[in-house]
Design an enzyme around this catalytic site. Structure first.
Site, PDB file in Angstrom:
ATOM      1  NE  ARG A  44      -8.313  -7.996   1.057  1.00  0.00           N
ATOM      2  CZ  ARG A  44      -7.943  -7.244   0.025  1.00  0.00           C
ATOM      3  NH1 ARG A  44      -6.891  -6.449   0.122  1.00  0.00           N
ATOM      4  NH2 ARG A  44      -8.620  -7.279  -1.111  1.00  0.00           N
TER       5      ARG A  44
ATOM      6  CE  LYS B 269      -4.432  -1.691   1.608  1.00  0.00           C
ATOM      7  NZ  LYS B 269      -5.474  -1.643   2.636  1.00  0.00           N
TER       8      LYS B 269
END
Length: 287
Positions: free
Chosen positions: A262, A228
Site C-alpha cells: 500500500r 511512515k
C-alpha cells in the site's frame, strides 16, 4: 501449521486479481490533514487527477480515504466521509470499472454506502474494534476485508504503546478476529499488521523482521510502510523525503512475504516488485 495460501482476490463485480505476483494498492487521501499528502487531493478534481496518475503508473487497485488516521487525528463523521468519497468513487466506477477500489474507513455505514456505489474492498484500520457493526456489515456485503491491527484509536495509539511480545500479540489478534469474521460470513480477508498504528519504531521493525510469521494464516498480507514515521525517525527526515526509505522497507516486506504494498508512489513500488521477483527467481533478460 501454515495454511495453503490463497491465490486470488475475488470481487463481487465479477473481476479478480491474482496473487501469484505481489500487488500494488495506490493511496489517495481525500483529507485536509493526512500525515503526508493532507490537503493535496481534497478537491474531487485533484483526487481524480491523482487516481489517473497512479493507474497510469500501474496500480492494481486504489485505496480512497476520507478521514485522516494519523496520530491524534480528529474524528470525521460518516456523512462527511461520504461527502468526500462519493464523487471520486463514482468517477472511478464509471471510468475504470475494471479497477478495484478500496475504501479506507472504520465506519460500517460508510462501508455499506460505498459498496452500494461500486467499491470493491473495505480497508478498516481499526480491525473492527471501533465500529462493532463492521464485521456483520462486511459479511452481508460479501466484499474482501482488510483486517488491520491497531492498539488504541488514532487519538490514543501513539501514547506509550506497550507490548510484551508484539509479534505474538498481533498474531493472537489476527487469530481471534479472523474467527469472528468467518462467523459473520466474511470469506475473503487480507491481514495488515498495522505499521505505525500503536507501535514504537522498535515494535514496527520487529514486526517487519517477522512478517513471514503471519503467512501461517494462509491469507494475503498487506504492508503499509509508505513514508511512515518508522522511516523518518530512523533517518531523521520528513515524509516528503522518505521515498528511499519506503523503497528499502518495501523490499524487505516483499522478501518477508508481503502480497500487497500500500503506497503513495506506485511506479517505484512496481519497480521494487520486478527486482525482488528477479532476485527470488532469476530469469534471462533480453536486451
Amino acid at each position: 501449521m501454515t495454511k495453503k495460501p490463497e491465490k486470488i482476490i475475488l470481487f463481487k463485480q465479477g473481476n479478480h486479481l491474482s496473487l501469484e505476483s505481489p500487488l500494488v494498492m495506490g493511496v489517495i487521501n481525500i483529507t485536509p490533514d493526512s500525515f503526508y499528502d493532507g490537503g493535496k487531493y481534497i478537491s474531487a478534481q485533484k483526487a481524480i487527477e491523482q487516481a489517473e496518475k497512479l493507474l497510469a503508473e500501474g496500480a492494481d487497485m486504489l485505496d480512497l480515504g476520507a478521514a485522516s488516521t494519523r496520530p491524534g487525528a480528529e474524528d470525521v463523521s460518516p456523512d462527511e466521509e461520504l461527502k468526500r468519497l462519493l464523487p471520486i468513487l463514482e468517477y472511478l466506477v464509471k471510468k475504470h470499472s475494471d479497477v478495484p477500489v478500496s475504501i479506507d474507513t472504520f465506519h460500517a455505514l460508510v462501508a455499506e454506502e460505498t459498496v452500494k456505489k461500486g467499491a470493491s474492498i473495505i480497508n478498516d484500520i481499526s480491525g473492527g474494534t471501533i465500529d462493532t457493526n463492521m464485521y456483520q456489515t462486511v459479511g452481508k456485503l460479501k466484499v474482501p476485508y482488510v483486517l488491520m491491527h491497531i492498539q488504541g484509536t488514532p487519538q490514543t495509539m501513539q501514547v506509550e504503546p506497550n507490548y510484551i511480545d508484539v509479534v505474538e500479540e498481533v498474531y493472537a489478534f489476527f487469530s481471534e478476529r479472523i474467527n469472528k469474521l468467518r462467523a459473520e460470513g466474511v470469506d475473503q480477508i487480507i491481514i495488515d499488521p498495522g505499521f505505525g498504528f500503536g507501535k514504537t519504531v522498535e515494535h514496527n521493525f520487529t514486526l517487519l523482521r517477522h512478517l513471514d510469521r503471519f503467512k501461517e494464516f494462509g491469507l494475503p498480507i498487506m504492508a503499509g510502510l509508505s513514508r511512515k514515521s518508522m522511516i523518518n525517525k530512523v533517518l531523521k527526515t520528513k515524509p516528503e523525503n522518505a521515498l528511499t526509505g519506503t523503497i528499502s522497507l518495501n523490499t524487505i516486506a516483499l522478501l518477508q512475504g508481503a502480497n500487497i504494498l500500500r503506497v503513495h508512489d506506485v511506479k517505484e513500488a512496481k519497480q521494487v516488485i520486478r527486482l525482488v521477483e528477479q532476485y527470488s527467481s532469476p530469469k534471462t533478460i533480453t536486451e
